[in-house]
Design a protein around this motif. Structure first.
Motif, mmCIF file in Angstrom:
data_model
loop_
_atom_site.group_PDB
_atom_site.id
_atom_site.type_symbol
_atom_site.label_atom_id
_atom_site.label_comp_id
_atom_site.label_asym_id
_atom_site.label_seq_id
_atom_site.Cartn_x
_atom_site.Cartn_y
_atom_site.Cartn_z
ATOM 1 N N LEU A 28 -8.859 -9.409 1.213
ATOM 2 C CA LEU A 28 -8.304 -8.777 0.010
ATOM 3 C C LEU A 28 -6.798 -9.001 -0.081
ATOM 4 O O LEU A 28 -6.261 -9.257 -1.168
ATOM 5 C CB LEU A 28 -8.616 -7.282 0.023
ATOM 6 C CG LEU A 28 -10.079 -6.902 -0.181
ATOM 7 C CD1 LEU A 28 -10.276 -5.408 0.039
ATOM 8 C CD2 LEU A 28 -10.560 -7.301 -1.571
ATOM 9 N N LEU A 29 -6.124 -8.908 1.040
ATOM 10 C CA LEU A 29 -4.675 -9.100 1.041
ATOM 11 C C LEU A 29 -4.317 -10.528 0.643
ATOM 12 O O LEU A 29 -3.354 -10.762 -0.101
ATOM 13 C CB LEU A 29 -4.112 -8.768 2.421
ATOM 14 C CG LEU A 29 -2.595 -8.671 2.552
ATOM 15 C CD1 LEU A 29 -2.034 -7.596 1.631
ATOM 16 C CD2 LEU A 29 -2.214 -8.376 3.999
ATOM 17 N N GLU A 30 -5.109 -11.485 1.114
ATOM 18 C CA GLU A 30 -4.847 -12.882 0.751
ATOM 19 C C GLU A 30 -5.053 -13.112 -0.742
ATOM 20 O O GLU A 30 -4.333 -13.900 -1.355
ATOM 21 C CB GLU A 30 -5.749 -13.807 1.570
ATOM 22 C CG GLU A 30 -5.355 -13.886 3.040
ATOM 23 C CD GLU A 30 -6.305 -14.744 3.856
ATOM 24 O OE1 GLU A 30 -7.382 -15.119 3.314
ATOM 25 O OE2 GLU A 30 -5.984 -15.034 5.023
ATOM 26 N N ARG A 31 -6.025 -12.430 -1.336
ATOM 27 C CA ARG A 31 -6.299 -12.626 -2.762
ATOM 28 C C ARG A 31 -5.319 -11.854 -3.648
ATOM 29 O O ARG A 31 -4.747 -12.403 -4.587
ATOM 30 C CB ARG A 31 -7.723 -12.185 -3.086
ATOM 31 C CG ARG A 31 -8.035 -12.098 -4.587
ATOM 32 C CD ARG A 31 -7.957 -13.453 -5.308
ATOM 33 N NE ARG A 31 -8.956 -14.356 -4.800
ATOM 34 C CZ ARG A 31 -10.224 -14.394 -5.242
ATOM 35 N NH1 ARG A 31 -10.614 -13.584 -6.210
ATOM 36 N NH2 ARG A 31 -11.074 -15.250 -4.724
ATOM 37 N N PHE A 32 -5.128 -10.577 -3.359
ATOM 38 C CA PHE A 32 -4.380 -9.714 -4.283
ATOM 39 C C PHE A 32 -2.930 -9.486 -3.878
ATOM 40 O O PHE A 32 -2.129 -9.056 -4.707
ATOM 41 C CB PHE A 32 -5.089 -8.363 -4.426
ATOM 42 C CG PHE A 32 -6.441 -8.454 -5.069
ATOM 43 C CD1 PHE A 32 -6.565 -8.713 -6.422
ATOM 44 C CD2 PHE A 32 -7.594 -8.287 -4.323
ATOM 45 C CE1 PHE A 32 -7.816 -8.797 -7.026
ATOM 46 C CE2 PHE A 32 -8.853 -8.367 -4.911
ATOM 47 C CZ PHE A 32 -8.959 -8.628 -6.264
ATOM 48 N N GLY A 33 -2.592 -9.757 -2.618
ATOM 49 C CA GLY A 33 -1.231 -9.518 -2.158
ATOM 50 C C GLY A 33 -0.954 -8.040 -1.942
ATOM 51 O O GLY A 33 -1.777 -7.178 -2.272
ATOM 52 N N PRO A 34 0.220 -7.708 -1.387
ATOM 53 C CA PRO A 34 0.560 -6.300 -1.153
ATOM 54 C C PRO A 34 0.593 -5.511 -2.461
ATOM 55 O O PRO A 34 1.142 -5.968 -3.458
ATOM 56 C CB PRO A 34 1.956 -6.377 -0.516
ATOM 57 C CG PRO A 34 2.068 -7.773 0.015
ATOM 58 C CD PRO A 34 1.263 -8.634 -0.903
ATOM 59 N N GLN A 35 0.007 -4.326 -2.445
ATOM 60 C CA GLN A 35 -0.084 -3.508 -3.660
ATOM 61 C C GLN A 35 1.088 -2.541 -3.818
ATOM 62 O O GLN A 35 1.352 -2.045 -4.900
ATOM 63 C CB GLN A 35 -1.401 -2.727 -3.650
ATOM 64 C CG GLN A 35 -2.631 -3.615 -3.616
ATOM 65 C CD GLN A 35 -2.744 -4.475 -4.857
ATOM 66 O OE1 GLN A 35 -3.009 -3.975 -5.949
ATOM 67 N NE2 GLN A 35 -2.536 -5.778 -4.707
ATOM 68 N N ARG A 36 1.756 -2.224 -2.713
ATOM 69 C CA ARG A 36 2.954 -1.362 -2.734
ATOM 70 C C ARG A 36 2.689 -0.018 -3.416
ATOM 71 O O ARG A 36 3.420 0.411 -4.289
ATOM 72 C CB ARG A 36 4.128 -2.090 -3.394
ATOM 73 C CG ARG A 36 4.549 -3.336 -2.635
ATOM 74 C CD ARG A 36 5.728 -4.045 -3.285
ATOM 75 N NE ARG A 36 6.167 -5.162 -2.457
ATOM 76 C CZ ARG A 36 5.651 -6.389 -2.527
ATOM 77 N NH1 ARG A 36 4.684 -6.648 -3.394
ATOM 78 N NH2 ARG A 36 6.076 -7.350 -1.734
ATOM 79 N N HIS A 202 -6.703 0.880 1.099
ATOM 80 C CA HIS A 202 -7.216 1.665 -0.024
ATOM 81 C C HIS A 202 -6.807 1.046 -1.358
ATOM 82 O O HIS A 202 -7.629 0.880 -2.266
ATOM 83 C CB HIS A 202 -6.709 3.106 0.053
ATOM 84 C CG HIS A 202 -6.944 3.878 -1.209
ATOM 85 N ND1 HIS A 202 -5.925 4.397 -1.970
ATOM 86 C CD2 HIS A 202 -8.092 4.179 -1.869
ATOM 87 C CE1 HIS A 202 -6.431 4.990 -3.036
ATOM 88 N NE2 HIS A 202 -7.738 4.882 -2.999
ATOM 89 N N ALA A 203 -5.530 0.679 -1.480
ATOM 90 C CA ALA A 203 -5.059 0.091 -2.734
ATOM 91 C C ALA A 203 -5.780 -1.219 -3.035
ATOM 92 O O ALA A 203 -6.112 -1.511 -4.194
ATOM 93 C CB ALA A 203 -3.550 -0.137 -2.664
ATOM 94 N N LEU A 204 -6.051 -2.009 -2.012
ATOM 95 C CA LEU A 204 -6.749 -3.280 -2.212
ATOM 96 C C LEU A 204 -8.209 -3.060 -2.600
ATOM 97 O O LEU A 204 -8.768 -3.824 -3.408
ATOM 98 C CB LEU A 204 -6.658 -4.125 -0.942
ATOM 99 C CG LEU A 204 -5.271 -4.705 -0.649
ATOM 100 C CD1 LEU A 204 -5.196 -5.206 0.791
ATOM 101 C CD2 LEU A 204 -4.932 -5.845 -1.619
ATOM 102 N N LEU A 205 -8.846 -2.039 -2.046
ATOM 103 C CA LEU A 205 -10.220 -1.727 -2.450
ATOM 104 C C LEU A 205 -10.272 -1.308 -3.915
ATOM 105 O O LEU A 205 -11.218 -1.646 -4.636
ATOM 106 C CB LEU A 205 -10.796 -0.632 -1.549
ATOM 107 C CG LEU A 205 -11.144 -1.069 -0.124
ATOM 108 C CD1 LEU A 205 -11.427 0.147 0.751
ATOM 109 C CD2 LEU A 205 -12.336 -2.025 -0.113
#
Length: 236
Positions: A28-36, A202-205
């Motif tokens: 998820l991090l690779e696709r969406f990046g940090p959500q901050r 959580h943010a990535l989910l």
């Protein structure tokens, strides 16, 4: 004679659920990046946002926060100085504003009584009793309380909201109809107790839940498709 070789001491037992969850997090991090997450200039603003976004889009909660900020009321003492009617008028963009005004005032009064409005004591207090105290504040359910603890106070509590439960149930990490508390217990038992990890995961989910794992799943192009191993997602 050659010296006797010694076998290495056994390492900790492998936790397959932990390994799988961390693989999902990396994908998820690779696709969406940090959500901050969570947006907010102060811990109190983050907590107020968690209350105001109940049952509404974040954009509406953000408008209510902006109205409080414009009146210089976006602080515990600023909100406590307002009557319920005046507070309700300011947070009207958040929807159900009369109910949320009472909830925000109840939380604010608790915070002022418990710590004088300071956040450092919330970062140090024993987590279990603190969570139970917050759950006793009128209008604060488990998801809102855990968002306040994680995002405002930096405590290791996983926000197992509807997005997280739906994604992980469809991937058979959770039972199909896991309750909030059951899902939270599984995630906290298997993930490292790291607030930064809980925050980002959580943010990535939520991000993948909005983009792909909707009420009707859209698996094409989903960064977690590899985890299904060619099977369809579980029914939820």
């Amino acid at each position: 004679m050659s010296p006797r070789t010694r076998s290495a001491p056994p390492g900790p037992p492998v936790d397959p659920v932990k390994a799988r969850l961390l693989r999902l997090h990396v994908a998820l991090l690779e696709r969406f990046g940090p959500q901050r997450w969570w947006p907010g200039r102060t811990p109190y603003e983050v907590a107020a946002g968690a209350i105001l976004t109940q049952h509404t889009a974040w954009t509406n909660a953000a408008r209510a926060l902006a109205a409080l900020r414009a009146r210089r009321r976006l602080s515990a003492r600023g909100v406590a100085a307002l009557g319920v009617a005046a507070l309700a008028r300011l947070i009207r963009p958040a929807g159900t504003y009369r109910v949320k005004a009472r909830r925000l005032r109840a939380f604010t009064r608790w915070l002022l009584r418990w710590s004088g409005g300071r956040w450092a004591p919330l970062r140090r207090a024993p987590l279990g009793p603190l969570r139970r105290e917050l759950l006793a504040v009128p209008g604060l359910g488990p998801e809102t309380v855990d968002a306040i603890l994680l995002y405002a106070a930096g405590r290791p509590v996983f926000v197992a909201d509807a997005y997280a439960r739906r994604v992980l149930a469809r991937h058979r990490v959770l039972p199909p109809r896991a309750t909030y508390e059951a899902a939270r217990a599984v995630l906290e038992a298997h993930l490292p107790s790291d607030p930064a990890l809980f925050n980002e995961f959580h943010a990535l989910l939520v991000a993948v839940g909005k983009a792909h794992c909707r009420t009707v799943p859209r698996c094409a192009g989903c960064p977690l498709a590899f985890d299904l191993g060619g099977r369809p997602p579980a029914r939820t």
